[in-house]
Design a protein around this motif. Sequence first.
Motif, mmCIF file in Angstrom:
data_model
loop_
_atom_site.group_PDB
_atom_site.id
_atom_site.type_symbol
_atom_site.label_atom_id
_atom_site.label_comp_id
_atom_site.label_asym_id
_atom_site.label_seq_id
_atom_site.Cartn_x
_atom_site.Cartn_y
_atom_site.Cartn_z
ATOM 1 N N ARG A 42 38.434 -3.336 -5.197
ATOM 2 C CA ARG A 42 39.072 -4.867 -5.896
ATOM 3 C C ARG A 42 39.792 -5.420 -4.677
ATOM 4 O O ARG A 42 40.500 -5.503 -3.275
ATOM 5 N N LYS A 43 39.230 -6.659 -3.981
ATOM 6 C CA LYS A 43 40.049 -7.864 -2.584
ATOM 7 C C LYS A 43 39.288 -7.156 -1.539
ATOM 8 O O LYS A 43 39.843 -7.484 -0.792
ATOM 9 N N GLY A 44 38.868 -5.798 -1.256
ATOM 10 C CA GLY A 44 38.444 -5.762 0.383
ATOM 11 C C GLY A 44 36.688 -6.058 0.854
ATOM 12 O O GLY A 44 37.121 -5.412 1.278
ATOM 13 N N GLY A 45 36.808 -7.236 0.372
ATOM 14 C CA GLY A 45 35.291 -7.351 0.621
ATOM 15 C C GLY A 45 34.166 -6.761 0.360
ATOM 16 O O GLY A 45 33.319 -6.441 1.755
ATOM 17 N N THR A 46 33.779 -6.441 -1.225
ATOM 18 C CA THR A 46 33.176 -5.758 -1.197
ATOM 19 C C THR A 46 31.630 -6.519 -2.096
ATOM 20 O O THR A 46 30.780 -6.282 -1.458
ATOM 21 N N ARG A 47 32.131 -7.930 -2.570
ATOM 22 C CA ARG A 47 31.257 -8.951 -2.598
ATOM 23 C C ARG A 47 30.352 -8.928 -1.191
ATOM 24 O O ARG A 47 28.818 -9.268 -0.932
ATOM 25 N N GLU A 65 28.830 -7.064 -10.925
ATOM 26 C CA GLU A 65 28.791 -5.328 -11.611
ATOM 27 C C GLU A 65 28.917 -5.316 -12.476
ATOM 28 O O GLU A 65 28.752 -5.551 -13.843
ATOM 29 N N LYS A 98 27.152 -2.654 -7.161
ATOM 30 C CA LYS A 98 29.097 -2.713 -6.955
ATOM 31 C C LYS A 98 29.892 -3.160 -8.130
ATOM 32 O O LYS A 98 29.802 -3.681 -8.387
ATOM 33 N N VAL A 128 40.954 -6.324 4.007
ATOM 34 C CA VAL A 128 40.828 -7.500 4.767
ATOM 35 C C VAL A 128 42.636 -7.860 4.123
ATOM 36 O O VAL A 128 43.300 -7.004 3.414
ATOM 37 N N HIS A 130 44.858 -10.283 4.251
ATOM 38 C CA HIS A 130 44.955 -11.497 3.289
ATOM 39 C C HIS A 130 45.490 -11.434 2.160
ATOM 40 O O HIS A 130 46.924 -12.231 1.995
ATOM 41 N N ARG A 131 45.537 -10.499 1.535
ATOM 42 C CA ARG A 131 46.455 -10.257 0.219
ATOM 43 C C ARG A 131 47.376 -9.605 0.294
ATOM 44 O O ARG A 131 47.921 -8.943 -0.250
HETATM 45 N N1 LIG Z 1 35.582 -10.077 6.276
HETATM 46 C C1 LIG Z 1 36.243 -10.687 6.098
HETATM 47 N N2 LIG Z 1 37.878 -11.227 6.151
HETATM 48 C C2 LIG Z 1 39.129 -11.433 5.450
HETATM 49 N N3 LIG Z 1 38.353 -11.984 3.970
HETATM 50 C C3 LIG Z 1 37.217 -11.161 3.500
HETATM 51 C C4 LIG Z 1 35.974 -10.757 4.426
HETATM 52 N N4 LIG Z 1 35.507 -10.669 3.567
HETATM 53 C C5 LIG Z 1 35.084 -11.140 2.029
HETATM 54 N N5 LIG Z 1 36.729 -11.630 2.711
HETATM 55 C C6 LIG Z 1 37.335 -12.102 1.011
HETATM 56 O O1 LIG Z 1 37.623 -10.881 0.030
HETATM 57 C C7 LIG Z 1 37.943 -11.509 -1.209
HETATM 58 C C8 LIG Z 1 37.377 -10.755 -2.011
HETATM 59 O O2 LIG Z 1 36.775 -9.393 -1.797
HETATM 60 P P1 LIG Z 1 35.985 -9.019 -3.326
HETATM 61 O O3 LIG Z 1 33.816 -9.331 -3.426
HETATM 62 O O4 LIG Z 1 35.937 -6.980 -2.759
HETATM 63 O O5 LIG Z 1 36.677 -9.363 -4.232
HETATM 64 S S1 LIG Z 1 36.270 -8.029 -5.621
HETATM 65 O O6 LIG Z 1 37.508 -7.409 -6.515
HETATM 66 O O7 LIG Z 1 34.426 -8.105 -6.542
HETATM 67 O O8 LIG Z 1 36.524 -9.546 -6.881
HETATM 68 C C9 LIG Z 1 37.427 -13.015 -1.203
HETATM 69 O O9 LIG Z 1 38.980 -13.548 -0.984
HETATM 70 P P2 LIG Z 1 39.848 -14.713 -1.969
HETATM 71 O O10 LIG Z 1 38.954 -15.364 -2.138
HETATM 72 O O11 LIG Z 1 40.995 -14.980 -1.674
HETATM 73 O O12 LIG Z 1 39.508 -14.097 -3.439
HETATM 74 C C10 LIG Z 1 37.277 -13.053 0.229
HETATM 75 O O13 LIG Z 1 37.432 -13.996 1.270
#
Ligand SMILES: Nc1ncnc2c1ncn2[C@@H]1O[C@H](COP(=O)(O)OS(=O)(=O)O)[C@@H](OP(=O)(O)O)[C@H]1O
Length: 132
Positions: A42-47, A65, A98, A128, A130-131
Amino acid sequence: RPLADGGSSSPPTSSPAADNGTTSHPNGTLQQLPQIIIIGVRKGGTRALIEMLSLHSAVVAAQNEVHFFDWESHFQKGLPWYLSQMPYAFPEQLTVEKTPAYFTSAKVPKRIYQMNPNIKLSHPRDCVGHRI
Ligand SMILES: Nc1ncnc2c1ncn2[C@@H]1O[C@H](COP(=O)(O)OS(=O)(=O)O)[C@@H](OP(=O)(O)O)[C@H]1O
């Protein structure tokens, strides 16, 4: 393609739809069990990953999902239900779904393995920053 073979980790298979892992449409497309699952994190950029993959003509991605292997209410509906959640694709295309929560559920690995021991799992390795 091997399917679940019973036991507590196996979903009910009441419909014949999943007997060969596919259900077909008159235009030549069919729903297939995924050959690729993005399991996390989660929040790993899976979307972003699944949307980039789906830009390729050989890949068709589930829009939502599915939470089949981790949510009991979904898993108990069985593989025919899971199949019904998949997008229609041509036979030569790969289906991908996913659900990043799969990575944190202890029940999931065995269940996915029982569906298809040769399935490809994707796990974006570098979360990523940012977290952090
Ligand atoms: N390349 C790259 N670099 C930096 N950040 C990125 C990148 N790709 C995706 N993102 C950020 O990843 C967040 C979404 O991750 P997921 O798609 O895995 O989210 S989820 O778990 O399915 O909810 C989401 O962050 P948040 O907006 O803060 O939630 C995306 O902005």
